[in-house]
Design a protein around this motif. Structure first.
Motif, PDB file in Angstrom:
ATOM      1  N   VAL A 275       0.832  -1.207   0.000  1.00 40.46           N
ATOM      2  CA  VAL A 275       0.000   0.000   0.000  1.00 40.46           C
ATOM      3  C   VAL A 275       0.865   1.254   0.000  1.00 40.46           C
ATOM      4  O   VAL A 275       0.635   2.186  -0.783  1.00 40.46           O
ATOM      5  CB  VAL A 275      -0.956   0.007   1.218  1.00 40.46           C
ATOM      6  CG1 VAL A 275      -1.726   1.324   1.282  1.00 40.46           C
ATOM      7  CG2 VAL A 275      -1.924  -1.163   1.148  1.00 40.46           C
ATOM      8  N   HIS A 276       1.883   1.316   0.877  1.00 40.20           N
ATOM      9  CA  HIS A 276       2.703   2.524   0.967  1.00 40.20           C
ATOM     10  C   HIS A 276       3.484   2.779  -0.324  1.00 40.20           C
ATOM     11  O   HIS A 276       3.784   3.924  -0.662  1.00 40.20           O
ATOM     12  CB  HIS A 276       3.661   2.426   2.164  1.00 40.20           C
ATOM     13  CG  HIS A 276       4.788   1.454   1.978  1.00 40.20           C
ATOM     14  ND1 HIS A 276       4.659   0.111   2.240  1.00 40.20           N
ATOM     15  CD2 HIS A 276       6.064   1.628   1.533  1.00 40.20           C
ATOM     16  CE1 HIS A 276       5.800  -0.515   1.997  1.00 40.20           C
ATOM     17  NE2 HIS A 276       6.674   0.384   1.561  1.00 40.20           N
TER      18      HIS A 276
ATOM     19  N   GLY B  65       3.561   5.999  -2.781  1.00 45.16           N
ATOM     20  CA  GLY B  65       4.801   6.574  -3.294  1.00 45.16           C
ATOM     21  C   GLY B  65       4.801   6.762  -4.801  1.00 45.16           C
ATOM     22  O   GLY B  65       5.532   7.612  -5.337  1.00 45.16           O
ATOM     23  N   TYR B  66       3.985   5.978  -5.498  1.00 38.97           N
ATOM     24  CA  TYR B  66       3.878   6.113  -6.953  1.00 38.97           C
ATOM     25  C   TYR B  66       2.872   7.191  -7.361  1.00 38.97           C
ATOM     26  O   TYR B  66       2.579   7.354  -8.553  1.00 38.97           O
ATOM     27  CB  TYR B  66       3.462   4.780  -7.581  1.00 38.97           C
ATOM     28  CG  TYR B  66       4.500   3.683  -7.440  1.00 38.97           C
ATOM     29  CD1 TYR B  66       5.867   3.963  -7.457  1.00 38.97           C
ATOM     30  CD2 TYR B  66       4.107   2.349  -7.299  1.00 38.97           C
ATOM     31  CE1 TYR B  66       6.803   2.961  -7.323  1.00 38.97           C
ATOM     32  CE2 TYR B  66       5.041   1.332  -7.169  1.00 38.97           C
ATOM     33  CZ  TYR B  66       6.384   1.644  -7.184  1.00 38.97           C
ATOM     34  OH  TYR B  66       7.321   0.647  -7.054  1.00 38.97           O
ATOM     35  N   GLY B  67       2.320   7.881  -6.380  1.00 41.98           N
ATOM     36  CA  GLY B  67       1.452   9.005  -6.699  1.00 41.98           C
ATOM     37  C   GLY B  67      -0.031   8.739  -6.585  1.00 41.98           C
ATOM     38  O   GLY B  67      -0.845   9.597  -6.949  1.00 41.98           O
ATOM     39  N   PHE B  68      -0.421   7.568  -6.064  1.00 33.45           N
ATOM     40  CA  PHE B  68      -1.841   7.279  -5.873  1.00 33.45           C
ATOM     41  C   PHE B  68      -2.275   7.775  -4.487  1.00 33.45           C
ATOM     42  O   PHE B  68      -1.492   7.741  -3.528  1.00 33.45           O
ATOM     43  CB  PHE B  68      -2.105   5.771  -5.972  1.00 33.45           C
ATOM     44  CG  PHE B  68      -1.802   5.192  -7.327  1.00 33.45           C
ATOM     45  CD1 PHE B  68      -2.722   5.291  -8.361  1.00 33.45           C
ATOM     46  CD2 PHE B  68      -0.593   4.553  -7.572  1.00 33.45           C
ATOM     47  CE1 PHE B  68      -2.443   4.751  -9.612  1.00 33.45           C
ATOM     48  CE2 PHE B  68      -0.302   4.018  -8.821  1.00 33.45           C
ATOM     49  CZ  PHE B  68      -1.232   4.125  -9.844  1.00 33.45           C
ATOM     50  N   GLY B  69      -3.523   8.241  -4.385  1.00 33.00           N
ATOM     51  CA  GLY B  69      -4.051   8.644  -3.092  1.00 33.00           C
ATOM     52  C   GLY B  69      -4.160   7.453  -2.155  1.00 33.00           C
ATOM     53  O   GLY B  69      -4.170   6.294  -2.595  1.00 33.00           O
TER      54      GLY B  69
ATOM     55  N   THR C  56      -7.110   5.183  -2.937  1.00 34.73           N
ATOM     56  CA  THR C  56      -6.881   4.445  -4.190  1.00 34.73           C
ATOM     57  C   THR C  56      -5.817   3.368  -3.987  1.00 34.73           C
ATOM     58  O   THR C  56      -5.941   2.243  -4.483  1.00 34.73           O
ATOM     59  CB  THR C  56      -6.448   5.404  -5.307  1.00 34.73           C
ATOM     60  OG1 THR C  56      -7.467   6.388  -5.498  1.00 34.73           O
ATOM     61  CG2 THR C  56      -6.218   4.661  -6.613  1.00 34.73           C
ATOM     62  N   ALA C  57      -4.757   3.706  -3.253  1.00 34.83           N
ATOM     63  CA  ALA C  57      -3.675   2.751  -3.004  1.00 34.83           C
ATOM     64  C   ALA C  57      -4.196   1.519  -2.267  1.00 34.83           C
ATOM     65  O   ALA C  57      -3.858   0.380  -2.616  1.00 34.83           O
ATOM     66  CB  ALA C  57      -2.565   3.423  -2.201  1.00 34.83           C
ATOM     67  N   GLN C  58      -5.023   1.741  -1.250  1.00 32.90           N
ATOM     68  CA  GLN C  58      -5.589   0.616  -0.507  1.00 32.90           C
ATOM     69  C   GLN C  58      -6.497  -0.216  -1.404  1.00 32.90           C
ATOM     70  O   GLN C  58      -6.486  -1.455  -1.348  1.00 32.90           O
ATOM     71  CB  GLN C  58      -6.381   1.130   0.697  1.00 32.90           C
ATOM     72  CG  GLN C  58      -6.922   0.024   1.606  1.00 32.90           C
ATOM     73  CD  GLN C  58      -5.829  -0.793   2.266  1.00 32.90           C
ATOM     74  OE1 GLN C  58      -4.933  -0.251   2.913  1.00 32.90           O
ATOM     75  NE2 GLN C  58      -5.879  -2.116   2.093  1.00 32.90           N
ATOM     76  N   ASN C  59      -7.272   0.461  -2.255  1.00 34.77           N
ATOM     77  CA  ASN C  59      -8.174  -0.243  -3.168  1.00 34.77           C
ATOM     78  C   ASN C  59      -7.394  -1.097  -4.160  1.00 34.77           C
ATOM     79  O   ASN C  59      -7.761  -2.246  -4.434  1.00 34.77           O
ATOM     80  CB  ASN C  59      -9.053   0.763  -3.911  1.00 34.77           C
ATOM     81  CG  ASN C  59     -10.049   0.081  -4.833  1.00 34.77           C
ATOM     82  OD1 ASN C  59     -10.828  -0.763  -4.414  1.00 34.77           O
ATOM     83  ND2 ASN C  59     -10.010   0.435  -6.102  1.00 34.77           N
ATOM     84  N   LEU C  60      -6.288  -0.555  -4.695  1.00 31.30           N
ATOM     85  CA  LEU C  60      -5.468  -1.312  -5.644  1.00 31.30           C
ATOM     86  C   LEU C  60      -4.866  -2.542  -4.968  1.00 31.30           C
ATOM     87  O   LEU C  60      -4.829  -3.639  -5.545  1.00 31.30           O
ATOM     88  CB  LEU C  60      -4.361  -0.425  -6.224  1.00 31.30           C
ATOM     89  CG  LEU C  60      -4.823   0.688  -7.167  1.00 31.30           C
ATOM     90  CD1 LEU C  60      -3.646   1.589  -7.547  1.00 31.30           C
ATOM     91  CD2 LEU C  60      -5.453   0.110  -8.436  1.00 31.30           C
ATOM     92  N   PHE C  61      -4.406  -2.364  -3.745  1.00 33.76           N
ATOM     93  CA  PHE C  61      -3.843  -3.491  -2.996  1.00 33.76           C
ATOM     94  C   PHE C  61      -4.909  -4.564  -2.765  1.00 33.76           C
ATOM     95  O   PHE C  61      -4.660  -5.766  -2.924  1.00 33.76           O
ATOM     96  CB  PHE C  61      -3.289  -2.994  -1.660  1.00 33.76           C
ATOM     97  CG  PHE C  61      -2.675  -4.071  -0.816  1.00 33.76           C
ATOM     98  CD1 PHE C  61      -1.394  -4.532  -1.072  1.00 33.76           C
ATOM     99  CD2 PHE C  61      -3.386  -4.646   0.235  1.00 33.76           C
ATOM    100  CE1 PHE C  61      -0.829  -5.544  -0.301  1.00 33.76           C
ATOM    101  CE2 PHE C  61      -2.842  -5.655   1.006  1.00 33.76           C
ATOM    102  CZ  PHE C  61      -1.546  -6.102   0.739  1.00 33.76           C
TER     103      PHE C  61
END
Length: 645
Positions: free
Chosen positions: A454-455, A459-463, A466-471
């Motif tokens: 997630v972190h 770092g790649y620029g996702f909120g 959004t980062a948690q959702n992608l994970f």
């Protein structure tokens, strides 16, 4: 570009969709002057979803224009080769009782005659006399595709999974012609005469009515009245008006029959469907993953113009092939302005003299398929020497220019990642925009994406959300059950699409395939030696990445275990069996399924590899003699039953 205004209902619907970009950005795409291929797909998906939800935002003609633009940019884009989804904005999907496929399209009598030659060739191969070949011609209803199994009504979805819309029957929807429930595939439609006289001043077009009938929200009172009045119906294909005659008679009177079918029903239609009625032919010809080979839709429309080529733009595909796209002097055909069209490959550019200043005849058939019919004025072509994506020196491979840089070509690596997640189909987070962003940070491989925390997404620029959702999407894609053939197909090996994956995995486990020599693969029905060699080479090229991903752990259903029976002492285990003729113990499909459960391999045609030919009623002596000449043991249906008992 179009000027599109969204109302509150349409905006609310967009917010409910699982889009790769937010609704405000999506809405802005509808007003952009130029769109790239992935932006076009976003617009098409949104337009289609709004259309199905009864909140249509653009006209059919405008939708066709967007399709045409996407085809011009990349005629091989996966969106163009899918069954157009009959989906709703919300609701979970369920597996359909049987697959609902698209129909192959034809736009001229010559196309129909080519299709008929395939029918005749298949008939010769299984000894069906020409006098037995009849065609059934029906109107092609322009409605909302659905499937009724007698208990549940399903949307077509993607052809494999749809949504439960039984509520339409609960609201009073009737089967056309006072028919019974459970007649399988059909269309939800509304009578043209009723729409024109009662509803045309209230709704823009009849498709809004069709979508409203199945919507989860409360039905509009005007739509409910149309249902109560019997104007809205579910029309099973089994009941539709038709004419059946010998194929020669239909071809002889083709124009007259098409005109008759066009006027046969009081519903919107967008063509006529032709299909063979011979069951043995149907079973032998089978289907691709997209459409039945024994059926075709004839659609009327073709427009042409002589157009000047302005430029040829090279584009790199997932496989490294360089596709030539011709930029044209903007030309209006069938109501759409055509600016670009794909030239099939660079050998066509080279041999036909297609380049700046060339004059080509451009044809647009069926409103959505622009293509170069012929080159009227040739020029000296311009052939690229270097890949437009990575600047590698290009190589010739048959008709194609190829970029050999498989590992570091941005276009190839990005498109490979996009293809994987799109084919996997069990998560919605990793579309082109997300993949492009990850690629910019040096992510090139599938296994690298699954290692992202997630972190790191942040770092790649996702909120953070959004980062948690992608994970979570990555976690879900490993845990949600998925067919092993779909998983293998996602790696994009040449000549190893979903159909061939499924065939091979009926005989070997997914890991065994990577050790399989071409000779053994060619023994599987449907695989020639040349194809087998190409597939083995392709598997070797993805082997390292495949096992890195496979070892992450996915919930795969095992095709071979479905095809085998635990009882290895079955008398037909390992045999290759062909069924022919009319069976008395059950349908041929049921008998084939049971034979597979006993460990047999079922084929559609007799070859030297066939073990048994099982004959039902009405089987020609010629076929039996031909099988015996190949060393095949011929059994009557009763002899076969005695054997497996």
């Amino acid at each position: 570009m179009l000027k599109v205004t969204f109302n509150n209902e349409q905006i609310d619907t967009l917010k409910k969709l699982n889009n790769e970009i937010d609704s405000d950005e999506l809405i802005s795409l509808f007003s952009k002057s130029t769109l790239d291929s992935e932006e076009l797909v976003q617009v098409l998906k949104a337009s289609n979803a709004l259309y199905r939800a009864g909140a249509q935002v653009i006209t059919d003609e405008q939708y066709d224009l967007y399709i045409s633009m996407l085809r011009d940019i990349n005629h091989l884009h996966p969106y163009l080769n899918q069954v157009e989804p009959e989906v709703l904005a919300e609701a979970k999907t369920v597996e359909l009782p049987q697959r609902m496929l698209s129909t192959e399209k034809a736009y001229s009598k010559e196309d129909i005659e080519k299709w008929l030659k395939r029918i005749l060739k298949a008939a010769q191969e299984i000894n069906v006399p020409e006098e037995d070949i009849e065609l059934r011609v029906t109107p092609k209803l322009d409605g909302y595709a659905a499937f009724d199994d007698g208990t549940t009504l399903y949307t077509r979805g993607d052809g494999y999974r749809g949504q439960d819309i039984t509520r339409a029957f609960e609201r009073g929807l009737k089967v056309a012609l006072d028919g019974d429930r459970g007649l399988g595939p059909g269309e939800i439609v509304i009578k043209k005469s009723y729409f024109d006289s009662v509803l045309s001043d209230i709704f823009e077009n009849s498709r809004n009515i069709q979508a409203a009938i199945i919507a989860e929200k409360k039905v509009d009172e005007n739509v409910q009245k149309a249902i109560d009045d019997g104007a809205c119906v579910f029309y099973p294909f089994a009941l539709i008006e038709n004419t059946t005659a010998h194929f020669s008679e239909i071809i002889l009177n083709f124009e007259t029959i098409v005109e008759e079918m066009w006027k046969a029903v009081d519903f919107d239609i967008d063509g006529v469907i032709l299909e063979t009625t011979h069951n043995a032919l149907k079973e032998y010809m089978g289907a691709t993953r997209k459409n039945h080979r024994w059926q075709i839709a004839f659609k009327v429309n073709e427009d042409s113009a002589e157009v000047e080529v302005l430029n040829i733009i090279p584009q790199t595909s997932r496989t490294g092939r360089i596709s030539p796209v011709a930029e044209l002097v903007p030309t209006k055909l069938s109501g759409a302005t055509i600016r670009r069209v794909t030239v099939h490959h660079y050998n066509m550019v080279k041999t036909n003299g297609v380049g700046p200043g060339a004059i080509v005849q451009l044809v647009r058939s069926g409103l959505v398929i622009p293509k170069i019919e012929k080159v009227i004025k040739k020029v000296v072509p311009q052939l690229p020497d270097f890949c437009p994506s990575c600047n590698s020196h290009l190589l010739w491979e048959s008709d194609h220019l190829i970029c050999p840089n498989k590992s570091d070509c941005p276009a190839q690596t990005e498109n490979t990642l996009i293809h994987f997640f799109k084919t996997l189909g069990n998560n919605d987070g990793f579309g082109p925009k997300v993949i492009e962003k990850l690629s910019n940070f040096g992510i090139k491989h599938i296994h690298e994406i699954y290692a992202i925390k997630v972190h790191q997404f942040v770092g790649y620029g996702f909120g953070e959300k959004t980062a948690q959702n992608l994970f979570n999407q990555l976690k879900a894609s490993r845990e949600i059950e998925i067919e092993d053939w779909r998983f293998l197909s996602a790696f994009g090996v040449s000549r190893l699409g979903s159909g061939n994956c499924e065939k091979l995995l009926q005989h070997y486990s997914i890991t065994q395939l990577f050790e399989l020599p071409p000779k053994k693969m060619a023994e599987v029905d449907g695989f020639a030696r040349v194809s087998a060699e190409a597939i083995v080479k392709g598997l070797e090229s993805v082997k390292e990445e495949f096992f890195k991903v496979y070892r992450i752990g996915f919930n795969l259903t095992d095709t071979i275990k479905k095809s085998e029976r635990d009882d290895t002492l079955s008398p037909i285990s390992g045999s290759v069996i062909v069924f022919t003729g009319s069976m008395q113990q059950g349908s041929r499909g049921d008998m084939e399924k049971y034979a597979k459960s006993l460990g047999a391999k079922v084929a559609k045609s007799v070859t030297s590899k066939t073990t048994y030919l099982i004959t039902g009623e009405k089987v020609g002596e010629t076929k039996i003699i031909a099988a015996k000449d190949k060393g095949v043991e011929v059994l009557t249906e009763q002899e076969y039953i005695n054997l497996i008992r």
